[in-house]
Design a protein around this motif. Sequence first.
Motif, PDB file in Angstrom:
ATOM      1  N   ALA A   1     -18.036 -23.137   1.615  1.00 63.10           N
ATOM      2  CA  ALA A   1     -17.951 -22.272   0.394  1.00 63.10           C
ATOM      3  C   ALA A   1     -19.018 -22.819  -0.606  1.00 63.10           C
ATOM      4  N   LEU A   2     -18.857 -24.172  -1.000  1.00 64.66           N
ATOM      5  CA  LEU A   2     -19.405 -25.121  -1.995  1.00 64.66           C
ATOM      6  C   LEU A   2     -20.985 -25.139  -1.679  1.00 64.66           C
ATOM      7  N   ASP A   3     -21.164 -25.307  -0.282  1.00 62.79           N
ATOM      8  CA  ASP A   3     -22.633 -25.435   0.460  1.00 62.79           C
ATOM      9  C   ASP A   3     -23.264 -24.017  -0.042  1.00 62.79           C
ATOM     10  N   ILE A   4     -22.540 -22.859   0.138  1.00 69.75           N
ATOM     11  CA  ILE A   4     -23.084 -21.690  -0.071  1.00 69.75           C
ATOM     12  C   ILE A   4     -23.463 -21.553  -1.512  1.00 69.75           C
ATOM     13  N   TYR A   5     -22.472 -21.901  -2.336  1.00 73.56           N
ATOM     14  CA  TYR A   5     -22.609 -21.663  -3.856  1.00 73.56           C
ATOM     15  C   TYR A   5     -23.635 -22.401  -4.209  1.00 73.56           C
ATOM     16  N   SER A   6     -23.561 -23.840  -3.863  1.00 78.37           N
ATOM     17  CA  SER A   6     -24.838 -24.431  -4.435  1.00 78.37           C
ATOM     18  C   SER A   6     -26.163 -24.093  -4.014  1.00 78.37           C
ATOM     19  N   SER A   7     -26.415 -23.413  -2.876  1.00 76.55           N
ATOM     20  CA  SER A   7     -27.727 -22.991  -2.196  1.00 76.55           C
ATOM     21  C   SER A   7     -28.011 -22.057  -3.029  1.00 76.55           C
ATOM     22  N   LEU A   8     -27.173 -20.860  -3.319  1.00 75.22           N
ATOM     23  CA  LEU A   8     -27.300 -19.740  -3.607  1.00 75.22           C
ATOM     24  C   LEU A   8     -27.541 -19.745  -5.265  1.00 75.22           C
ATOM     25  N   LYS A   9     -26.976 -20.606  -5.929  1.00 72.14           N
ATOM     26  CA  LYS A   9     -26.913 -20.639  -7.438  1.00 72.14           C
ATOM     27  C   LYS A   9     -28.418 -20.750  -8.319  1.00 72.14           C
ATOM     28  N   GLY A  10     -29.052 -21.256  -7.601  1.00 68.13           N
ATOM     29  CA  GLY A  10     -30.601 -21.358  -8.019  1.00 68.13           C
ATOM     30  C   GLY A  10     -30.919 -20.004  -8.350  1.00 68.13           C
ATOM     31  N   ASP A  11     -30.890 -19.137  -7.480  1.00 69.11           N
ATOM     32  CA  ASP A  11     -31.506 -17.873  -7.467  1.00 69.11           C
ATOM     33  C   ASP A  11     -30.810 -17.009  -8.000  1.00 69.11           C
ATOM     34  N   TYR A  12     -29.470 -17.244  -7.845  1.00 67.81           N
ATOM     35  CA  TYR A  12     -28.544 -16.028  -8.540  1.00 67.81           C
ATOM     36  C   TYR A  12     -27.407 -16.735  -9.506  1.00 67.81           C
ATOM     37  N   PRO A  13     -27.956 -17.071 -10.627  1.00 71.92           N
ATOM     38  CA  PRO A  13     -27.287 -18.236 -11.573  1.00 71.92           C
ATOM     39  C   PRO A  13     -25.932 -17.637 -12.068  1.00 71.92           C
ATOM     40  N   LYS A  14     -25.782 -16.335 -11.993  1.00 78.11           N
ATOM     41  CA  LYS A  14     -24.503 -15.785 -12.572  1.00 78.11           C
ATOM     42  C   LYS A  14     -23.297 -15.986 -11.502  1.00 78.11           C
ATOM     43  N   LEU A  15     -23.814 -16.109 -10.146  1.00 74.18           N
ATOM     44  CA  LEU A  15     -22.760 -16.247  -9.175  1.00 74.18           C
ATOM     45  C   LEU A  15     -21.763 -17.316  -9.261  1.00 74.18           C
ATOM     46  N   SER A  16     -20.582 -16.991  -9.256  1.00 78.64           N
ATOM     47  CA  SER A  16     -19.348 -17.805  -9.419  1.00 78.64           C
ATOM     48  C   SER A  16     -18.859 -18.361  -8.189  1.00 78.64           C
ATOM     49  N   LEU A  17     -18.163 -19.442  -8.061  1.00 80.51           N
ATOM     50  CA  LEU A  17     -17.739 -20.157  -6.832  1.00 80.51           C
ATOM     51  C   LEU A  17     -16.465 -19.185  -6.467  1.00 80.51           C
ATOM     52  N   GLY A  18     -15.791 -18.646  -7.263  1.00 79.03           N
ATOM     53  CA  GLY A  18     -14.333 -17.648  -6.907  1.00 79.03           C
ATOM     54  C   GLY A  18     -15.032 -16.586  -6.235  1.00 79.03           C
ATOM     55  N   THR A  19     -16.230 -15.777  -6.487  1.00 78.37           N
ATOM     56  CA  THR A  19     -16.828 -14.839  -5.806  1.00 78.37           C
ATOM     57  C   THR A  19     -17.226 -15.355  -4.480  1.00 78.37           C
ATOM     58  N   VAL A  20     -17.787 -16.331  -4.203  1.00 79.85           N
ATOM     59  CA  VAL A  20     -17.972 -17.047  -2.747  1.00 79.85           C
ATOM     60  C   VAL A  20     -16.719 -17.094  -2.014  1.00 79.85           C
ATOM     61  N   TYR A  21     -15.634 -17.587  -2.495  1.00 87.08           N
ATOM     62  CA  TYR A  21     -14.456 -17.700  -1.752  1.00 87.08           C
ATOM     63  C   TYR A  21     -14.054 -16.235  -1.569  1.00 87.08           C
ATOM     64  N   ARG A  22     -13.983 -15.544  -2.329  1.00 86.00           N
ATOM     65  CA  ARG A  22     -13.406 -14.023  -2.340  1.00 86.00           C
ATOM     66  C   ARG A  22     -13.952 -13.231  -1.036  1.00 86.00           C
ATOM     67  N   ASN A  23     -15.536 -13.510  -1.386  1.00 82.93           N
ATOM     68  CA  ASN A  23     -16.281 -12.749  -0.282  1.00 82.93           C
ATOM     69  C   ASN A  23     -16.125 -13.330   1.090  1.00 82.93           C
ATOM     70  N   LEU A  24     -16.098 -14.676   1.224  1.00 85.86           N
ATOM     71  CA  LEU A  24     -15.942 -15.309   2.378  1.00 85.86           C
ATOM     72  C   LEU A  24     -14.538 -14.908   3.051  1.00 85.86           C
ATOM     73  N   ASN A  25     -13.664 -14.652   2.320  1.00 87.19           N
ATOM     74  CA  ASN A  25     -12.315 -14.300   2.719  1.00 87.19           C
ATOM     75  C   ASN A  25     -12.265 -12.760   3.473  1.00 87.19           C
ATOM     76  N   ALA A  26     -13.029 -12.111   2.621  1.00 86.76           N
ATOM     77  CA  ALA A  26     -13.310 -10.453   2.861  1.00 86.76           C
ATOM     78  C   ALA A  26     -14.011 -10.648   4.172  1.00 86.76           C
ATOM     79  N   LEU A  27     -15.207 -11.376   4.370  1.00 84.74           N
ATOM     80  CA  LEU A  27     -15.828 -11.178   5.421  1.00 84.74           C
ATOM     81  C   LEU A  27     -14.988 -11.527   6.610  1.00 84.74           C
ATOM     82  N   VAL A  28     -14.370 -12.669   6.710  1.00 77.38           N
ATOM     83  CA  VAL A  28     -13.667 -13.111   7.757  1.00 77.38           C
ATOM     84  C   VAL A  28     -12.696 -12.144   8.207  1.00 77.38           C
ATOM     85  N   SER A  29     -11.890 -11.511   7.167  1.00 77.41           N
ATOM     86  CA  SER A  29     -10.609 -10.753   7.465  1.00 77.41           C
ATOM     87  C   SER A  29     -11.286  -9.366   8.101  1.00 77.41           C
TER      88      SER A  29
END
Lengths: 133, 133
Positions: free
Chosen positions: A32-60
């Motif tokens: 999750a942190l890898d993804i967050y770090s990689s995307l943060k540059g292009d999407y500065p408003k992105l939050s780590l909580g959102t990354v976790y929430r979406n990864l969980n949603a995609l898994v489920s």
Amino acid sequence: MITTKERLVMRYSEQRDIIYNFVLSSYDHPSALDIYSSLKGDYPKLSLGTVYRNLNALVSKGLIKRIEVSDGYDRFDKTLMEHTHLLCVKCNKMSDVELSFKDIINKEYSFKVISYNSLFRGICNKCLKEEEK
Amino acid sequence: MITTKERLVMRYSEQRDIIYNFVLSSYDHPSALDIYSSLKGDYPKLSLGTVYRNLNALVSKGLIKRIEVSDGYDRFDKTLMEHTHLLCVKCNKMSDVELSFKDIINKEYSFKVISYNSLFRGICNKCLKEEEK
DNA sequence: ATATGTGCAAAGTGTTTGCACTCGC
DNA sequence: GCGAGTGCAAACACTTTGCACATAT
């Protein structure tokens, strides 16, 4: 990249779209942190909580797989078929095992496998060669 | 229970002794919290930090094994040989796999395995037969 | 004597969640 | 307009650690 079928159960969001795409296009089982770090540059408003929430949603929803690394970050995988992973303790790269341990267990132990979690830690061939120098 | 040989590298302590004994005499792969809760009655001064510290010490001395069950708490095992576990989702029994996946991985993938964590969830032979009735 | 172990509580780490706000449909 | 999704920060669950004191050798 998220199709109509998936939209039926999940509303579109740009964040989920870029997170899903990132996992689909990566070969190194990002956390999750890898993804967050990689995307943060292009999407500065992105939050780590959102990354976790979406990864969980995609898994489920079964769109990606979670690889449980119990003493570190969980990682995420576009490969849906359950398989075994090799984690190199030197370079931290994660690779896949094609052998089906599930079949072996099913056959040799008369045990009907529903799911499994199998992770080998060690040193990959490349790092082993590096050490020999 | 901790022998002279081990005392060479670890000083005696009552806390470590009772923790080690607890793991040696248990068959249900207890977690640090399980151990703490079970011993707290007889040893009210025992602290959870001490349990963690001693479990880690015992693991690093190779006296017990850590099992990553990835449901939150790590579990601890007196069986030293690394092995794979089969967990039946029906009867909750945990059994052992004798096959050496480690050898298979070492040989087929040129990957030097240091440790591994392998847990299969499914239905055991006995429960499978039960279902067929 | 001294280095290792202890209890306690505070900090750390990876992940989740409550809240007020935003946005897709 | 409603309900799902978001950013943020605080909470969470499990584990580790800093400190002052205790104890084995």
